[in-house]
Design a protein around this motif. Sequence first.
Motif, PDB file in Angstrom:
ATOM      1  N   GLY A 142      -0.426  11.634   3.730  1.00 25.48           N
ATOM      2  CA  GLY A 142       0.664  10.740   3.432  1.00 25.48           C
ATOM      3  C   GLY A 142       0.279   9.840   2.274  1.00 25.48           C
ATOM      4  N   GLN A 143       1.238   9.076   1.785  1.00 24.93           N
ATOM      5  CA  GLN A 143       0.895   8.087   0.773  1.00 24.93           C
ATOM      6  C   GLN A 143       0.197   6.927   1.474  1.00 24.93           C
ATOM      7  OE1 GLN A 143       3.478   7.527   2.492  1.00 24.93           O
ATOM      8  NE2 GLN A 143       3.860   5.344   2.439  1.00 24.93           N
ATOM      9  N   GLY A 144      -0.538   6.142   0.776  1.00 19.65           N
ATOM     10  CA  GLY A 144      -1.291   5.074   1.405  1.00 19.65           C
ATOM     11  C   GLY A 144      -0.473   3.827   1.651  1.00 19.65           C
ATOM     12  N   THR A 145      -0.983   3.001   2.544  1.00 18.65           N
ATOM     13  CA  THR A 145      -0.401   1.687   2.781  1.00 18.65           C
ATOM     14  C   THR A 145      -1.530   0.665   2.712  1.00 18.65           C
ATOM     15  OG1 THR A 145       1.005   0.369   4.255  1.00 18.65           O
ATOM     16  CG2 THR A 145      -0.534   1.888   5.323  1.00 18.65           C
ATOM     17  N   GLN A 146      -1.312  -0.396   1.957  1.00 20.01           N
ATOM     18  CA  GLN A 146      -2.377  -1.369   1.706  1.00 20.01           C
ATOM     19  C   GLN A 146      -2.528  -2.330   2.873  1.00 20.01           C
ATOM     20  OE1 GLN A 146      -4.465  -1.841  -1.189  1.00 20.01           O
ATOM     21  NE2 GLN A 146      -5.486  -3.271   0.207  1.00 20.01           N
ATOM     22  N   VAL A 147      -3.763  -2.494   3.304  1.00 22.76           N
ATOM     23  CA  VAL A 147      -4.106  -3.503   4.303  1.00 22.76           C
ATOM     24  C   VAL A 147      -5.096  -4.466   3.655  1.00 22.76           C
ATOM     25  CG1 VAL A 147      -5.272  -3.944   6.488  1.00 22.76           C
ATOM     26  CG2 VAL A 147      -3.707  -2.008   6.274  1.00 22.76           C
ATOM     27  N   VAL A 183       4.076  19.892   6.328  1.00 19.47           N
ATOM     28  CA  VAL A 183       4.223  18.585   6.973  1.00 19.47           C
ATOM     29  C   VAL A 183       4.253  17.503   5.904  1.00 19.47           C
ATOM     30  CG1 VAL A 183       3.197  16.914   8.548  1.00 19.47           C
ATOM     31  CG2 VAL A 183       3.024  19.357   9.048  1.00 19.47           C
ATOM     32  N   GLN A 184       5.244  16.655   5.938  1.00 17.12           N
ATOM     33  CA  GLN A 184       5.324  15.509   5.029  1.00 17.12           C
ATOM     34  C   GLN A 184       5.122  14.243   5.842  1.00 17.12           C
ATOM     35  OE1 GLN A 184       9.129  16.133   3.029  1.00 17.12           O
ATOM     36  NE2 GLN A 184       8.014  16.896   1.256  1.00 17.12           N
ATOM     37  N   LEU A 185       4.332  13.335   5.301  1.00 16.96           N
ATOM     38  CA  LEU A 185       3.928  12.149   6.049  1.00 16.96           C
ATOM     39  C   LEU A 185       4.270  10.889   5.281  1.00 16.96           C
ATOM     40  CD1 LEU A 185       0.385  13.482   7.009  1.00 16.96           C
ATOM     41  CD2 LEU A 185       2.426  13.491   8.443  1.00 16.96           C
ATOM     42  N   GLN A 186       4.750   9.886   6.002  1.00 12.73           N
ATOM     43  CA  GLN A 186       5.141   8.616   5.400  1.00 12.73           C
ATOM     44  C   GLN A 186       4.505   7.484   6.195  1.00 12.73           C
ATOM     45  OE1 GLN A 186       7.276   8.263   2.661  1.00 12.73           O
ATOM     46  NE2 GLN A 186       6.970   6.048   2.692  1.00 12.73           N
ATOM     47  N   ALA A 187       3.543   6.805   5.576  1.00 18.45           N
ATOM     48  CA  ALA A 187       2.850   5.711   6.244  1.00 18.45           C
ATOM     49  C   ALA A 187       3.512   4.380   5.921  1.00 18.45           C
ATOM     50  CB  ALA A 187       1.386   5.682   5.822  1.00 18.45           C
ATOM     51  N   SER A 188       3.447   3.467   6.874  1.00 18.13           N
ATOM     52  CA  SER A 188       4.004   2.130   6.681  1.00 18.13           C
ATOM     53  C   SER A 188       3.283   1.147   7.592  1.00 18.13           C
ATOM     54  CB  SER A 188       5.509   2.128   6.996  1.00 18.13           C
ATOM     55  OG  SER A 188       5.726   2.482   8.345  1.00 18.13           O
ATOM     56  N   GLY A 189       3.545  -0.139   7.376  1.00 15.07           N
ATOM     57  CA  GLY A 189       3.021  -1.159   8.265  1.00 15.07           C
ATOM     58  C   GLY A 189       1.892  -1.995   7.711  1.00 15.07           C
TER      59      GLY A 189
END
Length: 120
Positions: free
Chosen positions: A111-116, A1-7
Amino acid sequence: VQLQASGGGLVQAGGSLRLSCAASGRTFSSYYMGWFRQAPGKEREFVANISWSGARTSYVDSVKGRFTISRDNAKNTVYLQMNSLKPEDTAVYYCAAQTRAATVSSAMYWGQGTQVTVSS
């Protein structure tokens, strides 16, 4: 499973963001999916997870009532709706395919991280 985070992004305290995590692979619906976060200088922590069907969810106490996890198996996507954000929610957020346990060690694919970033 490959995961791509966004937002992720920058938001003022009290604001909202919705994170998305798109998965590749036909086994997406076989996994619990979770969101985790890591603030600077701190260990990665569990935030929320959701069962295969979406019927069961778990949250860390600090986000209960403010964050909502959901998933769309037809789109191979899991979401984290974050409302009433606080500066202490500032972190890099990661999605993961995991077992049921609400622990970092239960994550199998990251997944890779997304900064909040939440400003006061």
